[in-house]
Write a protein that holds these residues in place. Sequence first.
Motif, short mmCIF file in Angstrom:
data_model
loop_
_atom_site.label_atom_id
_atom_site.label_comp_id
_atom_site.label_asym_id
_atom_site.label_seq_id
_atom_site.Cartn_x
_atom_site.Cartn_y
_atom_site.Cartn_z
N GLU A 1 5.14 3.91 1.87
CA GLU A 1 4.73 2.61 1.32
C GLU A 1 4.93 1.55 2.39
N TRP B 1 -4.59 6.50 0.70
CA TRP B 1 -3.74 5.35 0.40
C TRP B 1 -4.40 4.47 -0.66
N ALA C 1 0.85 -1.19 0.00
CA ALA C 1 0.00 0.00 0.00
C ALA C 1 0.88 1.23 0.00
N ARG D 1 0.02 2.99 -7.58
CA ARG D 1 1.27 3.06 -6.81
C ARG D 1 2.46 3.38 -7.72
N VAL E 1 -1.07 0.75 7.98
CA VAL E 1 -1.70 1.94 7.40
C VAL E 1 -2.55 2.64 8.45
N ALA F 1 0.79 5.64 0.26
CA ALA F 1 -0.06 6.70 0.80
C ALA F 1 0.64 8.05 0.74
#
Length: 457
Positions: free
Chosen positions: A275, A304, A218, A311, A287, A220
């Motif tokens: 990340e 995110w 993920a 990404r 997160v 963000a």
Amino acid sequence: MTIPSAIEALQTLLGEGLSLSKSDLNLHGQSETHFPVTPPDAVAYPRDTADVAQIVKICAEHDCPVIPWGTGTSLEGHSLAVRGGVTVDTSRMDRLLEVNAADMDARVQPGMTRKALNTELRATGLFFPVDPGADAALGGMAATRASGTTAVRYGTMRDNVMGLEVVLADGQIIRTGSRARKSSAGYDLTGLFVGSEGTLGIITELTLKLHGQPSATAAATCAFPTVAAAVDSVITTIQMGVQMARIELVDAASAAAVNAYADASWPNTPHLLIEFHGSDAAVADDVATFGEIASDHGGTGFEWTTATEDRNKFWQIRHDAYYAILASKPGATAVVTDVCVPISRLADAISATQADIDASPIDGPILGHVGDGNFHAILLIDPGDMTQRQVALDLSHRMTERALEMGGTVTGEHGVGIGKMPYMLAEHGPAWAVMSQIKRALDPSDIMNPGKLCQHN
């Protein structure tokens, strides 16, 4: 013996593999930043280790400087032929030689780039994590001890190079390290050559540590009112043990440049770019934890995504930030400098640097790999304005002095080259003389990338 006599002998050896083209010489005399074009006398294109060994032997016999070249993305003039000589361009030595999936390692030639390696590794479930931004050659990355956005989790090239094949200044070929994950057998010669910037030998093969591709990822962004608030969030996150794969800072000026260059819509305030890697549950938990920490420090707009396309676009924007900053002042070049300090001093170091830049007549956006205390200033100048250039160099000088006062280093990842060489004694004290002794022992005639990193006297 002279440089011309070396070139004559190399023409016999290499034929079309030796270039005297003016355009090729100028290409290999350029830097990514403010250093003047400094072309070599010739460019050699070896295809294997045997070619490199023969090139170096000939140059040693003729007392001709040898300058290794990867992709030319270094920032401190590392690959400039400041004393003339022959540039050895390893771009044709670009093969993946072996992948040992069970042991999570690979052997590569030095001209292979990090992106090309990871493309080859896709089917294995493994990847090579070191990401300096540019699609640099792995040999050059090792030679400069590169790091970049992922170092906060995966370490630098120092941590991910297990062994090397190196051609020394007399043409001798040696191997360092092994495929074992640890060893107590003798001096760490691998560690010696990683970061030596081509001043001790030319890297002709690397054994690299690979890592498993995370099952979940993920990325963000989060805006902050001040750089200090953003850095305080980073410190808290690290202290709480949150496993970040990347955590990057862009200041307000960098955010504005990115918005104009990449058609982004970030608020013109400092941002953190983060990340997370791990399992689905671990990433979701990290997160959430970071979101709470950021909110406690005034962070807003925390967004995110786990989508690969989003990404990749997100991190491409970050990797292009340097070019975005250059584009913010058309026709400009830059004095690009980096320092690294203990993370507890990072906010103070950046704030003091921003104050210096604000009081100067030039612009200098700041970026940072803040998870490990490393930040960069992109000091924008008109190429022909010597007054601006001196202002930028003075700002860089104050950054390096401040970093040393704070217990840091004059360069966290760019390396020494010729740009940071004046600060080596201040950082290392008597140890710099020891480095010089090593240089003289391995390169007594001072032909390996002379005038860089370490004095030879």
